[in-house]
Design a protein around this motif. Structure first.
Motif, PDB file in Angstrom:
ATOM      1  N   SER A  68     -41.731  -2.696 -20.363  1.00 34.51           N
ATOM      2  CA  SER A  68     -40.674  -3.271 -19.127  1.00 34.51           C
ATOM      3  C   SER A  68     -39.301  -3.105 -19.385  1.00 34.51           C
ATOM      4  O   SER A  68     -38.650  -2.378 -18.644  1.00 34.51           O
ATOM      5  CB  SER A  68     -41.189  -4.352 -18.756  1.00 34.51           C
ATOM      6  OG  SER A  68     -40.658  -4.900 -17.537  1.00 34.51           O
ATOM      7  N   ARG A  69     -38.987  -3.765 -20.097  1.00 35.58           N
ATOM      8  CA  ARG A  69     -37.350  -3.882 -20.497  1.00 35.58           C
ATOM      9  C   ARG A  69     -36.635  -2.504 -20.660  1.00 35.58           C
ATOM     10  O   ARG A  69     -35.457  -2.107 -20.463  1.00 35.58           O
ATOM     11  CB  ARG A  69     -36.974  -4.853 -21.684  1.00 35.58           C
ATOM     12  CG  ARG A  69     -37.383  -6.115 -21.385  1.00 35.58           C
ATOM     13  CD  ARG A  69     -37.098  -6.676 -20.192  1.00 35.58           C
ATOM     14  NE  ARG A  69     -35.585  -6.516 -19.626  1.00 35.58           N
ATOM     15  CZ  ARG A  69     -35.207  -6.647 -18.605  1.00 35.58           C
ATOM     16  NH1 ARG A  69     -36.102  -6.941 -17.291  1.00 35.58           N
ATOM     17  NH2 ARG A  69     -34.039  -6.374 -18.182  1.00 35.58           N
ATOM     18  N   PHE A  70     -37.423  -1.576 -21.501  1.00 34.58           N
ATOM     19  CA  PHE A  70     -37.078  -0.206 -21.720  1.00 34.58           C
ATOM     20  C   PHE A  70     -36.981   0.465 -20.577  1.00 34.58           C
ATOM     21  O   PHE A  70     -35.914   1.135 -20.256  1.00 34.58           O
ATOM     22  CB  PHE A  70     -38.111   0.431 -22.675  1.00 34.58           C
ATOM     23  CG  PHE A  70     -37.618   2.019 -22.729  1.00 34.58           C
ATOM     24  CD1 PHE A  70     -36.638   2.348 -23.942  1.00 34.58           C
ATOM     25  CD2 PHE A  70     -38.391   3.042 -22.284  1.00 34.58           C
ATOM     26  CE1 PHE A  70     -36.343   3.520 -24.105  1.00 34.58           C
ATOM     27  CE2 PHE A  70     -37.901   4.308 -22.469  1.00 34.58           C
ATOM     28  CZ  PHE A  70     -36.966   4.517 -23.279  1.00 34.58           C
ATOM     29  N   LEU A 190     -42.528  -7.576  -7.123  1.00 36.30           N
ATOM     30  CA  LEU A 190     -43.892  -6.590  -6.551  1.00 36.30           C
ATOM     31  C   LEU A 190     -44.289  -5.338  -7.435  1.00 36.30           C
ATOM     32  O   LEU A 190     -44.958  -4.553  -7.372  1.00 36.30           O
ATOM     33  CB  LEU A 190     -43.824  -6.266  -5.177  1.00 36.30           C
ATOM     34  CG  LEU A 190     -43.692  -7.612  -4.376  1.00 36.30           C
ATOM     35  CD1 LEU A 190     -43.427  -6.890  -2.822  1.00 36.30           C
ATOM     36  CD2 LEU A 190     -44.966  -8.258  -4.526  1.00 36.30           C
ATOM     37  N   SER A 191     -42.960  -4.695  -8.349  1.00 39.06           N
ATOM     38  CA  SER A 191     -43.145  -3.889  -9.030  1.00 39.06           C
ATOM     39  C   SER A 191     -43.762  -3.947 -10.423  1.00 39.06           C
ATOM     40  O   SER A 191     -44.180  -3.273 -11.061  1.00 39.06           O
ATOM     41  CB  SER A 191     -41.736  -3.131  -9.723  1.00 39.06           C
ATOM     42  OG  SER A 191     -40.958  -4.168 -10.168  1.00 39.06           O
ATOM     43  N   GLY A 192     -43.909  -5.404 -10.875  1.00 44.37           N
ATOM     44  CA  GLY A 192     -44.445  -5.928 -12.207  1.00 44.37           C
ATOM     45  C   GLY A 192     -43.591  -5.816 -13.155  1.00 44.37           C
ATOM     46  O   GLY A 192     -44.121  -5.797 -14.367  1.00 44.37           O
ATOM     47  N   SER A 193     -42.222  -5.994 -12.941  1.00 47.85           N
ATOM     48  CA  SER A 193     -41.273  -5.604 -14.003  1.00 47.85           C
ATOM     49  C   SER A 193     -41.109  -6.839 -15.036  1.00 47.85           C
ATOM     50  O   SER A 193     -40.823  -6.580 -16.123  1.00 47.85           O
ATOM     51  CB  SER A 193     -40.071  -5.403 -13.603  1.00 47.85           C
ATOM     52  OG  SER A 193     -39.489  -6.619 -12.903  1.00 47.85           O
ATOM     53  N   VAL A 194     -41.629  -7.926 -14.434  1.00 46.50           N
ATOM     54  CA  VAL A 194     -41.606  -9.240 -15.656  1.00 46.50           C
ATOM     55  C   VAL A 194     -42.903  -9.903 -15.269  1.00 46.50           C
ATOM     56  O   VAL A 194     -43.126 -10.501 -16.468  1.00 46.50           O
ATOM     57  CB  VAL A 194     -40.474 -10.230 -14.887  1.00 46.50           C
ATOM     58  CG1 VAL A 194     -38.893  -9.584 -15.444  1.00 46.50           C
ATOM     59  CG2 VAL A 194     -40.696 -10.768 -13.542  1.00 46.50           C
TER      60      VAL A 194
END
Length: 267
Positions: A68-70, A190-194
């Motif tokens: 996710s961080r990438f 809502l993107s699920g990034s975290v």
């Protein structure tokens, strides 16, 4: 071929322009390390020694955060939203309209150059080291890698279309400060990034499923860590393609209207 060559020129120029700002490479690398440590610590504490939570193993969750961080680093390397808005406010966008190229495509290809540079210098070296030393859940076959790359690329294009569309709202609203905060919060959540959508309450997960944001982070990462497999992968890629078409069409509609309504603040 000649039509596209002028856009690839923007890619080359953006790559060279990014290479001038060497300190930016170190700042992006440092930022990635800080966020990795922060979210890694948070999820380590939440799992509190348990092997899994909600059917997701700690190894899969740690991999989710790293990937996710990438992807977040890739997306952040693109044209910042404020730059588009500033061009509209100052009237500089009118100069773009007079030039013989499509403005949304021009920014997209410029993003390709910036992303390529920061991937080579700030992202890949760091994450190769992380994948080498950490016990992460890597795809075991090349098909999964290919599907992940395709999915991540479509996620990048969807993010670009959504963010560019929002930036073009400045044509009509001029000032979007408060709305911008809500927009970025909604997209991040809502993107699920975290936080993966698996851990959302049912009502929030339902909302997220009917929006394109999940296609930016959640879908590609789910393929990467093996939570989405078999025929589900093709269904996921198909859904991403659907959202890409929808977001692109909305961008073209907004751009066609915005290009006929140049509002210069104070002028």
């Amino acid at each position: 071929m000649g039509h596209w060559s002028k856009y690839w020129t923007f890619t080359k120029k953006a790559f060279l322009r990014s290479s001038v700002y060497r300190f930016e490479v170190w700042s992006r690398t440092g930022s990635n390390i800080i966020f990795l440590l922060m979210w890694g610590s948070i999820w380590t504490a939440l799992y509190a020694g348990r092997d899994e939570a909600g059917g997701v193993t700690f190894t899969a969750m740690l991999t989710y955060i790293v990937v996710s961080r990438f992807l977040d680093g890739v997306n952040e390397a693109g044209t910042p939203l404020w730059e588009i808005q500033e061009k509209v406010r100052t009237g500089d966008i009118s100069l773009e309209l007079m030039r013989p190229f499509d403005v949304p495509l021009r920014y997209l290809f410029a993003d390709f150059g910036s992303v390529a540079f920061y991937m080579m210098t700030a992202l890949l070296p760091l994450y190769i080291i992380l994948f080498f030393f950490l016990d992460l859940a890597l795809p075991s076959d090349w098909v999964t890698w290919v599907c992940f790359i395709i999915s991540a690329f479509m996620g990048f294009l969807i993010r670009y279309c959504v963010e560019m569309t929002f930036g073009l709202l400045t044509f009509f609203l001029v000032e979007t400060g408060g709305i911008e905060d809500v927009f970025y919060f909604a997209m991040s959540l809502l993107s699920g990034s975290v936080i993966p959508l698996w851990f959302f309450p049912s009502w929030l997960e339902t909302i997220a499923v009917y929006l394109p944001f999940q296609a930016i982070f959640f879908m590609p990462i789910s393929i990467f860590i093996g939570e989405t497999t078999g025929s589900q992968v093709l269904a996921t890629l198909g859904l991403q393609f659907f959202w890409l078409v929808v977001c692109y069409l909305i961008l073209r509609i907004v751009w066609n209207r915005a290009s006929h309504k140049v509002v210069v603040q104070g002028g």
